[in-house]
Scaffold this active site. Structure first.
Site, PDB file in Angstrom:
ATOM      1  N   ASP A 147       0.852  -1.191   0.000  1.00 51.02           N
ATOM      2  CA  ASP A 147       0.000   0.000   0.000  1.00 51.02           C
ATOM      3  C   ASP A 147       0.894   1.250   0.000  1.00 51.02           C
ATOM      4  OD1 ASP A 147      -2.399   1.422   0.248  1.00 51.02           O
ATOM      5  OD2 ASP A 147      -2.347   1.376   2.444  1.00 51.02           O
ATOM      6  N   HIS A 148       0.634   2.164  -0.922  1.00 53.52           N
ATOM      7  CA  HIS A 148       1.380   3.447  -0.983  1.00 53.52           C
ATOM      8  C   HIS A 148       2.890   3.260  -1.044  1.00 53.52           C
ATOM      9  CE1 HIS A 148      -2.153   5.977  -0.508  1.00 53.52           C
ATOM     10  NE2 HIS A 148      -2.548   5.170   0.462  1.00 53.52           N
ATOM     11  N   GLU A 174      -1.536   5.992  -8.898  1.00 51.10           N
ATOM     12  CA  GLU A 174      -2.516   6.980  -8.422  1.00 51.10           C
ATOM     13  C   GLU A 174      -2.392   8.293  -9.171  1.00 51.10           C
ATOM     14  OE1 GLU A 174      -3.152   7.249  -4.179  1.00 51.10           O
ATOM     15  OE2 GLU A 174      -3.686   9.372  -4.280  1.00 51.10           O
ATOM     16  N   HIS A 214      -7.751  10.032   3.745  1.00 50.04           N
ATOM     17  CA  HIS A 214      -7.239   9.076   4.726  1.00 50.04           C
ATOM     18  C   HIS A 214      -7.543   9.500   6.171  1.00 50.04           C
ATOM     19  CE1 HIS A 214      -4.659   7.970   1.214  1.00 50.04           C
ATOM     20  NE2 HIS A 214      -5.003   6.771   1.655  1.00 50.04           N
ATOM     21  N   HIS A 227      -9.079   4.849  -2.328  1.00 49.43           N
ATOM     22  CA  HIS A 227      -8.408   4.887  -1.023  1.00 49.43           C
ATOM     23  C   HIS A 227      -9.290   5.666  -0.051  1.00 49.43           C
ATOM     24  CE1 HIS A 227      -4.204   3.476  -1.808  1.00 49.43           C
ATOM     25  NE2 HIS A 227      -4.767   3.380  -3.001  1.00 49.43           N
ATOM     26  N   GLY A 228      -8.857   5.713   1.198  1.00 46.96           N
ATOM     27  CA  GLY A 228      -9.522   6.567   2.178  1.00 46.96           C
ATOM     28  C   GLY A 228     -11.000   6.282   2.315  1.00 46.96           C
ATOM     29  N   ASN A 262     -10.212   0.556  -0.209  1.00 49.96           N
ATOM     30  CA  ASN A 262      -9.226   0.456   0.883  1.00 49.96           C
ATOM     31  C   ASN A 262      -9.822   0.874   2.221  1.00 49.96           C
ATOM     32  OD1 ASN A 262      -7.487  -0.039  -1.214  1.00 49.96           O
ATOM     33  ND2 ASN A 262      -5.998   1.512  -0.629  1.00 49.96           N
ATOM     34  N   ASP A 270      -8.830   0.916   6.362  1.00 49.01           N
ATOM     35  CA  ASP A 270      -7.874   0.718   7.441  1.00 49.01           C
ATOM     36  C   ASP A 270      -8.369   1.360   8.740  1.00 49.01           C
ATOM     37  OD1 ASP A 270      -5.671   0.243   8.991  1.00 49.01           O
ATOM     38  OD2 ASP A 270      -4.377   1.699   8.016  1.00 49.01           O
TER      39      ASP A 270
END
Ligand code: G3H
Ligand code: 13P
Ligand code: ZN
Length: 322
Positions: free
Chosen positions: A83-84, A135, A181, A224-225, A267, A269
């Site tokens: 990731d990232h 991205e 995020h 994401h986020g 995503n 988290d």
């Protein structure tokens, strides 16, 4: 089955109008909570590891934990994803070290530089049978040690996506349509309030998603986020000694809508962190005399399992798709 890439998963998800959950892993209990939920629901799964997770838990420990999950869950395909990835070297280290998918995140760089770095990673990854997520656009919030302020963040420009994908050869593309995020995705003044007095964030930019999908038919898009910051867990944290005022996330119905369109990977988290932290805080508040980590990590692991099961069924729609 051994670890797989996301290529086939994304094709099925795109055609089937659902998305694959990509959950961040940092320790054994998190790996177990996520994979037990996916195993019980026959859901394909992406386990992702950030630079911070590798610094915390060590690359080898994380790979071996995921390999253990693969053995314990023979009925579902699992991807191990970086990731990232901040640079070529980190991506190479993960490709050489057993990952089946990497993200190169050069989204903060100028367009031409993002293309050049992504292309370099794609060439190395594809030579080794590994797929690459890239991205375009910049999400607000904190990833590892990089903090992007709301002012620096910007939506993806749809007119750039065809050139980016054709020049880099990337396999999937993360775009910025209003997610961000962390647990504080919107300030109170960016939101309105509903009749219960809860903060309601501005809607995602589905117009950008639709324009991107029109320009890249059949191509998997990543969000994401995408934590929703469940208010029950924010409350649990705050009622048990924590202080997380006005934490707010992306409404789940909007993520479900994105999953039915071209978004194939979502995503999550922060929601897992909240579930784990809320549960552990509550445990200690109720049992101040306890000190065995197994006793407080067990309910935390169960909370992650329950939350991931809910995401798989109600948000991603990927249950029974393995
Ligand atoms: O987008 C970032 C993920 O939530 C990972 O967070 O960098 O703190 O491990 P981390
Ligand atoms: P959240 O902070 O919304 O969970 O996002 C996680 C993420 O995008 C990991 O790459
Ligand atoms: Zn992210």
């Amino acid at each position: 089955m051994p670890l797989v890439t996301s290529a086939e998963m994304f094709k099925k998800a795109y055609d089937g109008g659902y998305a694959i959950g990509a959950f961040n892993v940092n320790n054994m209990e998190i790996v177990q909570g996520i994979t037990e939920a996916a195993r019980d629901l026959s859901a394909p799964l992406i386990l992702q590891v950030s630079k911070g997770a590798r610094a915390y838990a060590n690359h080898t420990y994380l790979v071996k934990l995921v390999e253990a999950a693969v053995i314990e869950c023979p009925n579902i395909p699992i991807v191990l994803h970086l990731d990232h990835g901040p640079d070529f070297e980190t991506c190479k280290s993960c490709i050489d070290g057993g990952f089946t998918s990497v993200m190169i995140d050069a989204s903060s760089k100028p367009f031409a530089e993002n293309i050049a770095i992504t292309k370099q990673v794609v060439e190395y990854a594809h030579d080794h049978g590994v797929v690459v997520e890239a991205e375009l656009g910049a999400l607000a919030g904190i990833e590892d040690d990089v903090k992007v302020s709301a002012e620096e963040s910007h939506y993806t420009h749809p007119e750039e996506v065809e050139e980016f994908v054709s020049k880099t050869g990337c396999d999937s593309l993360a775009i910025a349509i209003g997610t961000s995020h962390g647990a504080y995705k919107f300030t109170a003044d960016q939101c309105t309030r509903n009749e219960k007095g809860e903060l309601v964030p501005p809607p995602l930019r589905f117009d950008i998603l639709e324009e991107v999908s029109k320009r890249l038919p059949g191509f998997p898009i990543v969000l994401h986020g995408s934590s929703s910051v469940p208010q029950e867990y924010v409350k649990m944290v705050n009622e048990n000694g924590g202080k997380m005022p006005d934490a707010v996330g992306i409404p789940e119905e909007q993520l479900r809508k994105a999953a039915a369109l071209s978004v194939c990977k979502i995503n999550i988290d922060s929601d897992l962190r909240l579930a784990m932290t809320g549960t552990i805080r509550k445990f200690f508040n109720e049992h101040p005399d306890k000190f065995d980590p197994r006793e407080y990590l067990k309910p935390a692991r169960a909370a992650i399992k329950e939350l991931v099961a809910h995401k798989i069924v109600d948000v991603l729609g990927c249950d029974h798709k393995a």
